[in-house]
Design a protein around this motif. Structure first.
Motif, PDB file in Angstrom:
ATOM      1  N   LEU A 259       0.264   1.637   7.340  1.00 31.15           N
ATOM      2  CA  LEU A 259      -0.768   2.609   6.964  1.00 31.15           C
ATOM      3  C   LEU A 259      -2.123   2.272   7.564  1.00 31.15           C
ATOM      4  N   GLY A 260      -2.364   0.990   7.838  1.00 32.52           N
ATOM      5  CA  GLY A 260      -3.650   0.587   8.391  1.00 32.52           C
ATOM      6  C   GLY A 260      -4.788   0.977   7.468  1.00 32.52           C
ATOM      7  N   ASP A 261      -5.811   1.587   8.053  1.00 31.97           N
ATOM      8  CA  ASP A 261      -6.985   1.993   7.259  1.00 31.97           C
ATOM      9  C   ASP A 261      -6.992   3.506   7.001  1.00 31.97           C
ATOM     10  N   ALA A 262      -5.803   4.116   7.015  1.00 37.17           N
ATOM     11  CA  ALA A 262      -5.718   5.571   6.817  1.00 37.17           C
ATOM     12  C   ALA A 262      -6.098   5.987   5.402  1.00 37.17           C
ATOM     13  N   PHE A 263      -5.929   5.073   4.436  1.00 34.26           N
ATOM     14  CA  PHE A 263      -6.246   5.386   3.044  1.00 34.26           C
ATOM     15  C   PHE A 263      -7.055   4.247   2.438  1.00 34.26           C
ATOM     16  N   PRO A 264      -7.964   4.559   1.536  1.00 30.06           N
ATOM     17  CA  PRO A 264      -8.750   3.502   0.894  1.00 30.06           C
ATOM     18  C   PRO A 264      -7.894   2.512   0.118  1.00 30.06           C
ATOM     19  N   THR A 265      -6.795   2.997  -0.479  1.00 31.69           N
ATOM     20  CA  THR A 265      -5.916   2.137  -1.267  1.00 31.69           C
ATOM     21  C   THR A 265      -4.462   2.500  -1.009  1.00 31.69           C
ATOM     22  N   LEU A 266      -3.579   1.542  -1.268  1.00 29.13           N
ATOM     23  CA  LEU A 266      -2.151   1.813  -1.175  1.00 29.13           C
ATOM     24  C   LEU A 266      -1.734   2.817  -2.240  1.00 29.13           C
ATOM     25  N   ALA A 267      -2.377   2.749  -3.415  1.00 31.87           N
ATOM     26  CA  ALA A 267      -2.058   3.683  -4.502  1.00 31.87           C
ATOM     27  C   ALA A 267      -2.252   5.124  -4.055  1.00 31.87           C
ATOM     28  N   GLU A 268      -3.312   5.395  -3.316  1.00 26.03           N
ATOM     29  CA  GLU A 268      -3.543   6.763  -2.857  1.00 26.03           C
ATOM     30  C   GLU A 268      -2.426   7.210  -1.921  1.00 26.03           C
ATOM     31  N   ALA A 269      -2.030   6.359  -0.998  1.00 26.55           N
ATOM     32  CA  ALA A 269      -0.934   6.716  -0.092  1.00 26.55           C
ATOM     33  C   ALA A 269       0.345   6.974  -0.873  1.00 26.55           C
ATOM     34  N   ALA A 270       0.611   6.142  -1.888  1.00 30.10           N
ATOM     35  CA  ALA A 270       1.840   6.284  -2.667  1.00 30.10           C
ATOM     36  C   ALA A 270       1.854   7.578  -3.458  1.00 30.10           C
ATOM     37  N   MET A 271       0.752   7.900  -4.092  1.00 29.34           N
ATOM     38  CA  MET A 271       0.702   9.135  -4.875  1.00 29.34           C
ATOM     39  C   MET A 271       0.790  10.354  -3.972  1.00 29.34           C
ATOM     40  N   ARG A 272       0.068  10.324  -2.866  1.00 30.46           N
ATOM     41  CA  ARG A 272       0.101  11.476  -1.955  1.00 30.46           C
ATOM     42  C   ARG A 272       1.471  11.629  -1.294  1.00 30.46           C
ATOM     43  N   TYR A 273       2.188  10.520  -1.125  1.00 30.41           N
ATOM     44  CA  TYR A 273       3.544  10.607  -0.577  1.00 30.41           C
ATOM     45  C   TYR A 273       4.420  11.468  -1.484  1.00 30.41           C
ATOM     46  N   VAL A 274       4.412  11.196  -2.773  1.00 25.63           N
ATOM     47  CA  VAL A 274       5.251  11.953  -3.706  1.00 25.63           C
ATOM     48  C   VAL A 274       4.788  13.396  -3.791  1.00 25.63           C
ATOM     49  N   LEU A 275       3.484  13.600  -3.861  1.00 21.88           N
ATOM     50  CA  LEU A 275       2.939  14.951  -3.961  1.00 21.88           C
ATOM     51  C   LEU A 275       3.207  15.794  -2.719  1.00 21.88           C
TER      52      LEU A 275
END
Length: 324
Positions: A259-275
């Motif tokens: 993910l690199g610096d695409a998201f401020p946090t891993l949590a955001e990437a994880a939630m947006r993945y499901v959504l």
């Protein structure tokens, strides 16, 4: 807050729901007053779907949700609960017996107890807290639940699929026998995309995505010292015992590198993945404080992951079952 159709029920539910396992006490000490305050804060912020079960703290989670419902004076809150079977299937059994696991007396007893603990006259969604591949052929459970619907005790019927076995719900989805299926789905547990989601969309079966943050790992805060801070015997301590914790840290490092610096946090990437998957009606992260509510609902803004990133993330799929 964004809202989605809950299958063919006619409900519009918040795409971020409230997972109620943690307020039952299995994930460490909880303050019931804080739990009620957190639930009310979630309702005020637009969350209108709560998932719980008899299993969560031997009914304690249901009681706390019932307290919050009595204090809430706003819009409709949809509450989903579950009944466990009389005998849990062995996690390694590919074809566990299903007939007789949810007998009439057992389902009726569970429904009455859940109605009492929640303090409601009808259960919005009543789920079987496990499933088996032949459950769509052995329909004694459905006869009783249809009777309970006719009697006004429950509204909709759902099932919660076994951990790490999403394909067990495919035949059930094709037949459209229940309104919803609950399944593990997150950045690691990606298997529902393969067959279940397509079958669910074809029959307009709602999908409830549980553990979108992989029981805490995908929040992204864990270090090599985190395991030692968890209460012995707690759900998290048991799940990530032995070398499981080290395996998870290794997988998390690989994800963060992808993910690199695409998201401020891993949590955001994880939630947006499901959504980002339209087969999902609602995801139900566990939340213990108003701050955690605010963190999670911030991702309900319609910004989904691009297809190219979704494809890259496929190589991080990790099929395992840490619930045994």
């Amino acid at each position: 807050m964004k809202y989605r159709d809950f299958g063919r029920t006619g409900w519009m539910v918040s795409e971020i729901g409230f997972g109620g396992w943690q307020i039952g006490g299995a994930w460490g000490p909880v303050d019931d007053d804080v739990s009620v305050y957190t639930l009310l804060h979630a309702f005020e912020r637009g969350i209108n779907f709560v998932d719980t079960a008899q299993l969560y703290g031997a009914g304690h989670s249901e009681k706390i949700i019932g307290r919050a419902l009595r204090e809430w004076n706003g819009a409709k809150i949809y509450v989903a609960t579950k009944a466990q079977p009389t005998v849990w299937p062995n996690a390694s059994d590919n074809a566990p017996a299903f007939r007789g696991r949810f007998p009439d007396w057992h389902l009726r007893e569970n429904v009455e107890n859940s109605l009492r603990r929640l303090g409601v006259e009808r259960l919005d969604l009543f789920q079987l807290h496990t499933w088996a591949p032949n459950g769509h052929l052995e329909l004694d459970w459905l006869e009783t639940l249809n009777d309970l619907r006719r009697e006004g005790k429950i509204d909709q019927i759902g099932v919660s699929l076994r951990d790490n076995r999403p394909d067990e719900g495919v035949n059930l989805a094709h037949l459209g026998l229940v309104s919803s299926q609950q399944v593990i789905f997150n950045l690691f547990e990606q298997q529902p995309r393969d067959a279940l989601f397509g079958a669910a969309k074809a029959s307009d079966t709602a999908i409830i995505a549980r553990v979108p943050l992989d029981s805490g790992s995908l929040v992204g805060h864990w270090t090599k010292d985190s395991y030692a801070t968890w209460e012995t015997g707690s759900q998290q301590h048991e799940m990530f015992r032995g070398d499981r914790f080290a395996q998870t840290l290794m997988r998390l490092d690989a994800l963060k590198g992808e993910l690199g610096d695409a998201f401020p946090t891993l949590a955001e990437a994880a939630m947006r993945y499901v959504l980002s998957h339209d087969a999902v009606s609602v995801l139900i992260p566990g939340m213990k404080t108003p701050q955690e509510v605010d963190m999670n609902i911030a991702y309900s803004d319609g910004n989904h992951l691009p297809d190219a990133l979704l494809e890259r993330l496929e190589k991080h799929a990790w099929a395992r079952n840490f619930y045994t």
